[in-house]
Design an enzyme around this catalytic site. Sequence first.
Site, mmCIF file in Angstrom:
data_model
loop_
_atom_site.group_PDB
_atom_site.id
_atom_site.type_symbol
_atom_site.label_atom_id
_atom_site.label_comp_id
_atom_site.label_asym_id
_atom_site.label_seq_id
_atom_site.Cartn_x
_atom_site.Cartn_y
_atom_site.Cartn_z
ATOM 1 N N HIS A 1 0.873 -1.181 0.000
ATOM 2 C CA HIS A 1 0.000 0.000 0.000
ATOM 3 C C HIS A 1 0.904 1.224 0.000
ATOM 4 O O HIS A 1 1.836 1.299 0.805
ATOM 5 C CB HIS A 1 -0.897 -0.010 1.239
ATOM 6 C CG HIS A 1 -2.013 0.984 1.160
ATOM 7 N ND1 HIS A 1 -1.791 2.340 1.235
ATOM 8 C CD2 HIS A 1 -3.341 0.824 0.985
ATOM 9 C CE1 HIS A 1 -2.956 2.960 1.107
ATOM 10 N NE2 HIS A 1 -3.906 2.062 0.957
ATOM 11 N N ARG B 1 -6.039 10.717 -0.427
ATOM 12 C CA ARG B 1 -5.635 11.229 -1.742
ATOM 13 C C ARG B 1 -6.857 11.483 -2.605
ATOM 14 O O ARG B 1 -6.926 12.461 -3.334
ATOM 15 C CB ARG B 1 -4.683 10.229 -2.405
ATOM 16 C CG ARG B 1 -3.289 10.275 -1.813
ATOM 17 C CD ARG B 1 -2.408 9.179 -2.371
ATOM 18 N NE ARG B 1 -2.678 7.914 -1.712
ATOM 19 C CZ ARG B 1 -2.661 6.726 -2.309
ATOM 20 N NH1 ARG B 1 -2.385 6.644 -3.600
ATOM 21 N NH2 ARG B 1 -2.900 5.628 -1.635
#
Lengths: 261, 555
Positions: free
Chosen positions: B325, B345
Amino acid sequence: MSGSETEKEAHTTATEEAKPEVAINMIPVFVMGKRYDVPEGLTIMKAMEYAGYKFIRGAGCRGGVCGACATVYRKAGDYKIYAGLACQTVIEPNMYLTQIPFYPANRAEYRFEELKPEPEEIFKLYPEVFRCLACNACTKVCPMDVEVMDAIAAIKKGDIAKAAELTFSCIQCGLCASRCLGELPQYHIFQLARRIYGAKIAPQAEHLKQAAQAVEEGKYEKVLQELMGMGIEDLKILYQEREIEPEMAGEDWEPADKRHL
Amino acid sequence: MPYTEELKRLIKIVEKTRAERVARKRRGEEFPLMSMEERAEVLKYHPDYGEEGRREIKVGPSKGYRVAHEIVDLLEARSRVDPDAVDLSQIHVETDVLIIGGGGAGTAAALLAEEQGAKVIIATKLRHGDANTMMAEGGIQAAAKMEKDSPYIHYLDVMGGGHFKNVPELVYTLVTQAPDIISWLEGMGLMFSKLPDGRLKTMHGGGTSRKRMHYAADITGIDIMRTIRDEARNRPRISAMEFSPAVELILNEHGHCVGALLYNMETEEYHIVKARAVILATGGCGRLHIQGYMTTNHYGATADGLVLGYRAGVGVCFLHTVQYHPTGAVFPEQLEGFLITEKFRAAGANILNIDGEQFVNEREPRDVEAAAFIRECLVRGKGVPTPTGKLGVWLDSPMIDILHGEGTVEREFPGKFIAHKRFGIDISKEPMLVYPTLHYQNGGLEYNANGETVIPGLFIAGEVSGGVHGENRLMGNSLLDIMVFGRIAGKNAAIYAQEKAKKGKLTLDHVRAYHRELEEAGIVTDRVAPMLLPDYTDPEVRKRQLTAYYVGTLR
């Protein structure tokens, strides 16, 4: 018994290892009353592992979300009882602690589909909700800062929505139940409240059922079969030609190319 | 601990470029996405692309396949028990469907099997619900807004993320079942984040072309797990055996799977559970710490099911890729490996190097994004150093409050907000320091869209399986995977139990045969598998534990 070289290496370089990389300052902590000297800065969980404990109970996600590692502790010269998650709480010198990996709490069984969105349903399943003495010990002990007592008060007043919102972060560690003078299983009651709210009070998403029905009726069957039969190179072209929904687009955005909707 | 003076100085550099970056974001100007060629170039820095991390498996159905050393070590290991010591006539309990693993996939399977009339036992290593499911934050994908999205577009996104190598029939099943899954969860009372009219809020994830990530704030996995577990507890035909991992599958004389040998970790007894059908739903492998990486995974993610299935004869695929990740916390030390959801994000937070500059679009597929971070830190020397000598990049979370209004970070990301607050960091005002962390087992045991394996009576679902995500899974498709294939495995296992299961003598001969194969391949080892739990004991302490054996909890 040892693993291969690679396995050993992986384990010793794993960054989660309870090994400090900077100058070690050892501090005493008392695990269930017995003293261990461990490096400062560790979480309770890593400190116990450093000392030689290997968890079967009392460890779970190690990320503060599963409720497996509820821990109560006191500090030297302080009458107060503190609580936290072992995986999130940093040790302090002379802290003495014990884990509470499980605490018995009665859970009512129900047929969810038959429940009505009414507080009486909760009262019937959990009549003890009215035994709350409003002492607020539950809220004080909650490691997730849930307003536990307020949520119980909301249920008593019949405000299921408020109870659901207030307890959304509950990780069901059971510390509230362990401290409750009225012997309430708060976290089970909240689970029921959230489910009733989510399924029967909050407005439902009609578009989900429509989309599922469109699939059921075979709306996309032909185009999907075409995609499934396609070679990698053709798929790559389609992939790169995808129209990307802009990040800041509003809910009303629609693509220019509507062929495959 | 709060940020050090040095890190605070570096944060000032981030703050200097923030206003301009926010303005660009408002104008819809994004850092350009990479072309396929640029992706190929940056992926050279991804940990999967180095051959030194892998070796060939020398035994079993996928002999010759090169996967991570840490996984091969487990596949080239002996059983925890001597098959001759197990009395197969001593049945502890019998059931229609035995589900090994009590996470999202196993629990969804239990609900559907029970609805078919089956009696179900969930055997789980830790508590029911202790699983990576609980830790999934971002959300769950489904093409459920028909005016802009469809399973066709979802299919393309999945294939592109997986390098176009995914098994098409599995992807088809994943994307077509998705809208019904969300509806099913809503009906059980999941508290999805919604608009006032009941429409679900949706976001982008890395590699999606439409906003189709549904979520329950930043604890989607918790809400799914606690809700479906609650429902399983209401069903009288489902019971859970906790702290009882399976250590071997049991076959019968016809080669069908008819149960498992469980190990009660608390009493150290081994028990035989006989079943008419078995579902493996044991999850992933993050706690193997492949290539020494920190992990976001649950304590129990030790690839147990891979070992069980492989020994019994099920091959593995796509296991040469592991997902890192992009955004695991690297500071403070106590949060290391802690998953910082991709939703930060998606909500507008930039990724920045030490100079406060953007170097990658925030929504590349995970492998590309992670590789770009690694390149920035290790090759270009633009990483931010932590006090313990690690490197990271900034995730500029304060932008979210500026873009969407004050209080958004605290409201939308309560889990992350509280976790950082405990260490004196306010992520609505200060950025987070992140680095790639071992997150997901892309591949696994081979199966088909009915949840079946090559062994009759053995079904699988979830992270233990391989194929649907190809070489790289997209955000929001793992919660979807476990729900879709959990339900399928549960339903089909129950039907198999009623209609096809064949009686026969129980056997562990496959374990004996595997041991012989190990010897013939020249593998002399005292390793045992499954591992069950990782070992984080201080090595000095371990040296003094003279009567404990540290490969798993074998004592």
